[in-house]
Enzyme design. Structure first.
Site, mmCIF file in Angstrom:
data_model
loop_
_atom_site.group_PDB
_atom_site.id
_atom_site.type_symbol
_atom_site.label_atom_id
_atom_site.label_comp_id
_atom_site.label_asym_id
_atom_site.label_seq_id
_atom_site.Cartn_x
_atom_site.Cartn_y
_atom_site.Cartn_z
ATOM 1 N N HIS A 295 -25.388 -57.515 10.341
ATOM 2 C CA HIS A 295 -26.341 -56.253 10.174
ATOM 3 C C HIS A 295 -28.128 -56.613 9.399
ATOM 4 O O HIS A 295 -28.987 -56.693 9.974
ATOM 5 C CB HIS A 295 -25.885 -55.266 9.105
ATOM 6 N N HIS B 227 -31.638 -52.762 15.183
ATOM 7 C CA HIS B 227 -30.269 -51.830 15.927
ATOM 8 C C HIS B 227 -30.197 -52.947 17.372
ATOM 9 O O HIS B 227 -29.672 -52.985 17.749
ATOM 10 C CB HIS B 227 -30.283 -50.347 15.327
#
Length: 334
Positions: A236, A223
Site C-alpha cells: 500500500h 489506490h
C-alpha cells in the site's frame, strides 16, 4: 476519543496496559498466520486457550468473502454485544476485522493492535474500516472507532525490510501534509507524532466531510494503481508513494508547490526504497478507477494538493488532462 498506547514492549505488558473496560466480555482475536507465529503467545494472557481466527495475509484478503467467513466464526463462538474483537496484525487485518466488528450485531467493540509501521502510524487510527471491491479500494466500509489502539514498536523488528520501508511512505505523507520537521529517524517518536497529527485531523472531522480529506494525499492515484494491478504488485505505501509524486506534479503545475519542494519530496521517496515500476500501466485504466473513487462527491473528485511541505489544499477541479499529465510524469504510459 479513545486511548492510544504507544510503548516499546507493550505486548509483554498487555494485561497491565489494557484498560479492563476495553476487554470485558468474550474476546476473540482476528489475525494472520505469520503474525500469530511471531507474536501470538503474548496474547495468551488475554484470550487463554481460545484459538485465534485466521484470515489470509495481504491486501487480497480485503473482501466481503473474508468478512462473511468472520461472521460465521463469530456466530459459532457465540459472540454477543458484550464481546470484543481484537484486530492483531497489519492494515488489512485491522480493516477487515474492524469492518466485521462494525457490522456484526450492529456493532461490536474492536481493539486495534497494529503490527506494521503503516498500521501503527496510520490505518489503526481514525476508525475507518472496510474492504475492497473489484472496481476499487475501500468502496465498502464504515466509521467504527476502536475502544483502544495499542502500538508496540518492538514488533516492527520482525517486519520484512520491504514492509517497513513501505510504511515509511505514510510517515512521509504526514510530513508533507502537516509537519515540515517530520523525518523517519526514531521509530517511537515518529509513530507518536503521526498518531497525534491524525488524531487532530480526525477529531476535527470524524466522518471525512471536509478537512479529514487531507489524509488522502497521494491516495487517489495510489489506490488506482493498486486496483489495476489486482492488489498484487504494490505494498500500500509503495502505491501511495507513486500517488504522492503524481499529486506533487499537479501541485507544482498549479504553482502551489515550488520546484525545490517537489525535488525534496522526490528525493526522499527515492532514497527510501526503489518502487515497483508503473511503466507498463495505462493511464486510461487508472482514470477509469479514479472516476469511481469514494472521494468523488456529487460528481466532483476531491483531490489533495500540496501547498508546500507541511500544508495542503483540496481541489475539486482536477480533471483528466492534469491527471493524465501527472501520471505520465511518474512513468505511466498513455
Amino acid at each position: 476519543m479513545y486511548p492510544v498506547v504507544i510503548a516499546p514492549g507493550a505486548l509483554s505488558q498487555l494485561a497491565e496496559l489494557v484498560p479492563p473496560a476495553s476487554m470485558s466480555g468474550l474476546p476473540v482475536v482476528v489475525t494472520a498466520a505469520p503474525i500469530w507465529r511471531r507474536h501470538g503467545e503474548r496474547l495468551r494472557e488475554i484470550i487463554g486457550r481460545r484459538p485465534p481466527i485466521m484470515i489470509p495475509d495481504g491486501e487480497r484478503a480485503k473482501t466481503l468473502t473474508v468478512v462473511r467467513r468472520l461472521y460465521r466464526h463469530f456466530g459459532r463462538r457465540g459472540l454477543d454485544r458484550s464481546s470484543v474483537v481484537i484486530a492483531f496484525g497489519g492494515g488489512v487485518v485491522g480493516d477487515v476485522a474492524g469492518f466485521a466488528a462494525a457490522t456484526y450485531l450492529r456493532g461490536l467493540r474492536v481493539v486495534q493492535i497494529p503490527t506494521t509501521l503503516l498500521a501503527q502510524v496510520d490505518s489503526a487510527i481514525g476508525g475507518k474500516v472496510g474492504v475492497n471491491l473489484e472496481t476499487g479500494k475501500n468502496l465498502v466500509g464504515a466509521f467504527h472507532p476502536p475502544a483502544l489502539v495499542l502500538c508496540d514498536p518492538a514488533v516492527l523488528l520482525t517486519l520484512p525490510a520491504r514492509e517497513f520501508r513501505a510504511g515509511l511512505f505514510e510517515v512521509i505523507k504526514y510530513g508533507v501534509i502537516a509537519s515540515k520537521t517530520l523525518a523517519p529517524d526514531a521509530t517511537t517518536p515518529i509513530i507518536a507524532a503521526c498518531c497525534r497529527i491524525k488524531a487532530d485531523v480526525v477529531m476535527a472531522d470524524e466522518r471525512e466531510g471536509g478537512h479529514r480529506r487531507v489524509l488522502n494525499f497521494g491516495h487517489t492515484v495510489g489506490h488506482a494503481l493498486e486496483a489495476i494491478t489486482g492488489y498484487r504488485r504494490f505494498r500500500h505505501g509503495e502505491a501511495i508513494a507513486h500517488g504522492m509524486l503524481a499529486a506533487a506534479h499537479i501541485s507544482h503545475g498549479r504553482g502551489a508547490l515550488t520546484g525545490g519542494d517537489l525535488r525534496r519530496l522526490s528525493d526522499v521517496i527515492r532514497r527510501t526504497t526503489r518502487l515497483p515500476t508503473v511503466r507498463d500501466l495505462r493511464v486510461d485504466r487508472a482514470l477509469d478507477v479514479i472516476g469511481r473513487d469514494k472521494k468523488v462527491d456529487r460528481g466532483k473528485l476531491h483531490f489533495v494538493l500540496a501547498s508546500g511541505i507541511g500544508g495542503t489544499t483540496i481541489a475539486t477541479d482536477v480533471g483528466e488532462t492534469e491527471l493524465t499529465a501527472a501520471m505520465r510524469r511518474i512513468g505511466m504510459k498513455a
